[in-house]
Design a protein around this motif. Structure first.
Motif, short mmCIF file in Angstrom:
data_model
loop_
_atom_site.label_atom_id
_atom_site.label_comp_id
_atom_site.label_asym_id
_atom_site.label_seq_id
_atom_site.Cartn_x
_atom_site.Cartn_y
_atom_site.Cartn_z
N ALA A 122 0.82 -1.21 0.00
CA ALA A 122 0.00 0.00 0.00
C ALA A 122 0.85 1.26 0.00
N LEU A 123 2.11 1.14 0.45
CA LEU A 123 3.00 2.30 0.54
C LEU A 123 3.91 2.43 -0.67
N ALA A 124 3.87 1.46 -1.56
CA ALA A 124 4.76 1.48 -2.73
C ALA A 124 4.33 2.59 -3.69
N GLY A 125 5.22 3.53 -3.91
CA GLY A 125 4.90 4.63 -4.83
C GLY A 125 5.41 4.39 -6.24
N ARG A 126 6.24 3.35 -6.41
CA ARG A 126 6.81 3.03 -7.72
C ARG A 126 6.64 1.54 -7.98
N TRP A 127 6.55 1.17 -9.27
CA TRP A 127 6.37 -0.24 -9.59
C TRP A 127 7.59 -1.06 -9.20
N GLU A 128 8.78 -0.44 -9.21
CA GLU A 128 9.98 -1.17 -8.83
C GLU A 128 9.91 -1.64 -7.36
N VAL A 129 9.38 -0.76 -6.49
CA VAL A 129 9.23 -1.12 -5.08
C VAL A 129 8.19 -2.22 -4.92
N ALA A 130 7.07 -2.08 -5.61
CA ALA A 130 6.02 -3.11 -5.54
C ALA A 130 6.54 -4.45 -6.03
N ALA A 131 7.30 -4.43 -7.12
CA ALA A 131 7.85 -5.67 -7.67
C ALA A 131 8.79 -6.35 -6.68
#
Length: 394
Positions: A93-102
């Protein structure tokens, strides 16, 4: 408390931990693809993240299983795995970029890889008191209950709140609850191996028995011919058999069938042994023609057979391993089993995707033939078990 009652309580509590974990990560996985798209990822990135995550998830189990048996730290490694597996999910929920989410998505798969072999080894001790088939079937049924509850909770949050982030936030509840119960569980049952007695002969074995490798061959054949649900969903969408709104209902139906089948086939395994896997293979061989050639009604029936096969695989396959492998080598065996199963599934799914683009008939022949071919290997396993006086059931 009598051993049997204590073992049953242990299995149920560990099943509840898995229920919470499945609700957490399956809830997240129901929207992560769409979430990555919102964050700006491409289709290629989504495919790579999903594929690499599964590669980590299955490949790492080989090492973790061996490490668990060598160190004997089954609870510690299991706890670490569950923590990573579930704690990273709400952080999406806190990921602001797709790299972080990945990165968080791959961390979740890593956590599952860490906790699965030692968890299955711990579970194998408890089920020895109540029937291995029934015990693993009960665990799978609870596991799949979470797999249905999580996505439904996320769907409700997204529907009412309108953002994917809120869907991830609600998953804090099962994540925390599961970890709390896990902590209590290992305090109550510090040595689950005490549930299971082992003969001196099997306790001295240093290598995995030959029967295990024959059995692994049968498992790999079944996995290779089992179409993954995304390919089935792709077919439903392309042929107009189901819509984007109803395809999740097909999946939920399959998971419900999976849970019921796990209990039934687990119960039967304790009474008729590995013969039940031959029955499951015959039934699962019917899913491909019904799913890929039928109309909506026949496709629904095909999904039911697909769910039956999944339920049998997730319960009986692991129960049989507990019957043929000594307990001090069991985490290693489960690690090898998971890696072999995952690799065969990956290769088979890739091949079926290629076949689908060229000829659906060949795909159906391949899927059905592999299920039936596995029966030959299961018969071979039974002959080996009879010759070695191994009882492949309760």
């Amino acid at each position: 408390m009598p051993q049997k009652a204590a073992a049953l309580r242990f299995v149920i509590l560990l099943g509840f931990v898995s229920l919470c974990a499945d609700a957490t990560y399956e809830g997240a996985r129901s929207i992560t693809g769409a979430y990555l798209e919102v964050l700006g990822a491409s289709g290629t990135v989504v495919g790579l993240v999903a594929g690499f995550g599964e590669l980590i998830g299955y490949g790492l189990r080989l090492v973790i299983g061996y490490l668990s048996d060598q160190t004997g730290k089954y609870w510690g490694i299991t706890t670490l795995g569950y923590f990573v597996n579930t704690a990273v999910v709400p952080l999406l929920a806190l990921a602001g970029r797709w790299e972080v989410a990945a990165g968080l998505m791959m961390a979740e798969r890593t956590g599952k890889a860490i906790r699965t072999p030692p968890r299955d080894a711990l579970l194998s001790h408890g089920v020895s008191q109540i029937g291995r088939g029934f015990g693993f079937g009960l665990h799978e049924a609870m596991d799949q209950t979470g797999a249905v509850m999580g996505p439904l909770a996320v769907a409700a949050m997204v529907y009412f709140q309108g953002e994917y982030r809120n869907g991830f936030t609600v998953l804090v509840v099962p994540a925390v609850l599961g970890l709390i119960v896990l902590g209590i569980l290992q305090f109550i049952y510090p040595n689950p191996s005490d549930f299971e007695e082992e003969t001196e002969e099997t306790s001295q074995e240093e290598k995995l028995p030959q029967i295990f490798w024959i059995y692994l061959g049968a498992v790999a054949i079944i996995a290779a011919g089992y179409a993954d649900f995304p390919l089935i969903a792709f077919h439903f969408q392309k042929q107009g058999i189901a819509t984007g709104q109803t395809i999740p209902l097909f999946y939920a139906f399959a998971m419900g069938i999976d849970a019921v089948a796990a209990l039934i086939f687990g119960y039967l395994f304790d009474r008729i042994g590995i013969f039940v896997l031959m029955i499951a293979a015959v039934l699962s061989s019917l899913f491909a023609p019904l799913v890929f050639l039928g109309n909506t009604q026949l496709a629904l029936l095909g999904i039911a057979f697909w769910g039956i096969g999944m339920g049998a695989q997730e319960s009986v396959l692991k129960a049989a391993i507990a019957s043929m492998v000594p307990k001090h080598k069991r985490a290693t065996a489960y690690g090898i089993f998971s890696t072999g199963y995952g690799l065969a599934w990956f290769l088979g799914s890739t091949l079926m995707g290629v076949l689908y683009d060229h000829t659906i008939t060949t795909l159906i022949i391949f899927a059905s033939t592999t299920q039936l071919l596995a029966i030959v290997f299961f018969a071979w396993v039974k002959l080996q078990a009879d010759g070695s006086n191994i009882v492949l059931s309760k």
